[in-house]
Design an enzyme around this catalytic site. Structure first.
Site, short mmCIF file in Angstrom:
data_model
loop_
_atom_site.label_atom_id
_atom_site.label_comp_id
_atom_site.label_asym_id
_atom_site.label_seq_id
_atom_site.Cartn_x
_atom_site.Cartn_y
_atom_site.Cartn_z
CG ASP A 166 -6.80 -1.48 -1.50
OD1 ASP A 166 -5.80 -1.13 -0.85
OD2 ASP A 166 -7.15 -2.66 -1.62
CG ASP A 186 -1.89 -1.10 1.28
OD1 ASP A 186 -2.05 -1.74 2.32
OD2 ASP A 186 -2.50 -1.34 0.23
C1 LIG Z 1 -11.03 -2.16 -1.02
C2 LIG Z 1 -11.31 -3.46 -0.32
C3 LIG Z 1 -10.11 -3.94 0.45
C4 LIG Z 1 -9.32 -4.99 -0.36
O1 LIG Z 1 -10.18 -6.10 -0.64
C5 LIG Z 1 -9.70 -7.14 -1.41
O2 LIG Z 1 -8.55 -7.24 -1.77
C6 LIG Z 1 -10.75 -8.16 -1.79
C7 LIG Z 1 -10.71 -8.45 -3.27
C8 LIG Z 1 -10.54 -9.44 -1.07
C9 LIG Z 1 -10.76 -9.33 0.43
C10 LIG Z 1 -9.94 -10.39 1.09
C11 LIG Z 1 -12.21 -9.54 0.75
C12 LIG Z 1 -12.93 -8.24 0.91
C13 LIG Z 1 -13.08 -7.87 2.36
C14 LIG Z 1 -14.08 -6.77 2.48
C15 LIG Z 1 -13.47 -5.56 2.99
O3 LIG Z 1 -12.28 -5.51 3.24
C16 LIG Z 1 -14.39 -4.40 3.15
C17 LIG Z 1 -13.88 -3.27 2.32
C18 LIG Z 1 -14.90 -2.21 2.14
C19 LIG Z 1 -14.31 -1.13 1.29
C20 LIG Z 1 -15.37 -0.38 0.51
C21 LIG Z 1 -15.35 -0.71 -0.92
C22 LIG Z 1 -13.50 -0.21 2.14
C23 LIG Z 1 -12.31 0.33 1.67
C24 LIG Z 1 -11.14 0.38 2.50
C25 LIG Z 1 -9.92 0.72 2.02
C26 LIG Z 1 -9.71 1.07 0.57
O4 LIG Z 1 -9.97 2.46 0.37
C27 LIG Z 1 -9.80 2.85 -0.96
C28 LIG Z 1 -8.73 0.65 2.88
C29 LIG Z 1 -7.74 -0.34 2.33
C30 LIG Z 1 -6.52 -0.49 3.22
O5 LIG Z 1 -6.91 -1.01 4.50
C31 LIG Z 1 -5.47 -1.42 2.59
O6 LIG Z 1 -4.39 -1.60 3.50
C32 LIG Z 1 -6.08 -2.75 2.22
C33 LIG Z 1 -5.10 -3.65 1.49
O7 LIG Z 1 -4.59 -2.96 0.35
C34 LIG Z 1 -5.78 -4.95 1.05
N1 LIG Z 1 -6.99 -4.68 0.29
C35 LIG Z 1 -8.13 -5.42 0.46
O8 LIG Z 1 -8.21 -6.38 1.22
#
Ligand SMILES: CCC[C@@H]1OC(=O)[C@@H](C)C[C@H](C)CCCCC(=O)CCC[C@@H](CC)/C=C/C=C(\COC)CC[C@@H](O)[C@@H](O)C[C@H](O)CNC1=O
Length: 155
Positions: free
Chosen positions: A130, A112
């Site tokens: 993300d 990130d």
């Molecule tokens: C965007 C989903 C997160 C992403 O899901 C993914 O990969 C998916 C494909 C697979 C996951 C294992 C399953 C989804 C879990 C659902 C979830 O998590 C609820 C999310 C809601 C969402 C509204 C849509 C908020 C948003 C937050 C953030 C992003 O804001 C832009 C903060 C990102 C930072 O915490 C960063 O460290 C995160 C890191 O990069 C890993 N990323 C993930 O796990």
């Protein structure tokens, strides 16, 4: 239709290139100010999902991501013909899921670097994948809402 996969591929490319640049030219924890007290590039790693939940649960993430990707591809093959915007939304969701999946597979953690301060709230550091997922979620909800409105008016 096929261009939706092209869009996903392009977003995944940008995601992986930006993550690669961060890992190549920045130490973990290093911060570069882009816009003072608003936008920084901070090299960060996350073994979890959003807000760092479920740290280290890689097997769970693999299973969830495969289910999400399978569902998205199926939906793109069947539903996306109807409306362009829901097709684009699905394509962005697919790109985001795959982008972070690549990191989890090869790095066992997600890179990130987008560090945003809204007032004095520090939003969780995120990446292109993300952003693509989040925009995809919002776009899909809007497209679905508009689609439903059209169908109601058509009756
Ligand atoms: C965007 C989903 C997160 C992403 O899901 C993914 O990969 C998916 C494909 C697979 C996951 C294992 C399953 C989804 C879990 C659902 C979830 O998590 C609820 C999310 C809601 C969402 C509204 C849509 C908020 C948003 C937050 C953030 C992003 O804001 C832009 C903060 C990102 C930072 O915490 C960063 O460290 C995160 C890191 O990069 C890993 N990323 C993930 O796990």
């Amino acid at each position: 239709m096929i261009w939706l996969y092209g869009l996903s591929f392009f977003v995944i490319l940008i995601d992986q290139i930006t993550k690669w640049l961060v890992t190549m030219f920045m130490e973990v924890g290093e911060r570069i100010a882009i816009v003072d007290s608003f936008l920084y590039l901070t090299s960060h790693r996350n073994q979890g999902a959003a807000w760092g939940i479920l740290q280290g649960q890689m097997t769970f993430f693999y299973i969830i991501t495969v289910i999400i990707v399978a569902f998205l591809v199926y939906y793109m093959q069947t539903q996306a013909k109807e409306s362009k915007w829901s097709g684009i939304a699905l394509s962005l969701l697919l790109a985001g899921a795959i982008g972070n999946f690549i990191d989890r597979l090869f790095r066992k953690e997600v890179v990130d670097f987008v560090d945003v301060y809204i007032g004095n709230y520090n939003y969780p550091i995120f990446n292109v994948a993300d952003a693509s997922l989040s925009i995809g979620v919002v776009l899909f909800l809007i497209a679905t809402f508009i689609e439903e409105k059209k169908q109601k008016e058509a009756k």
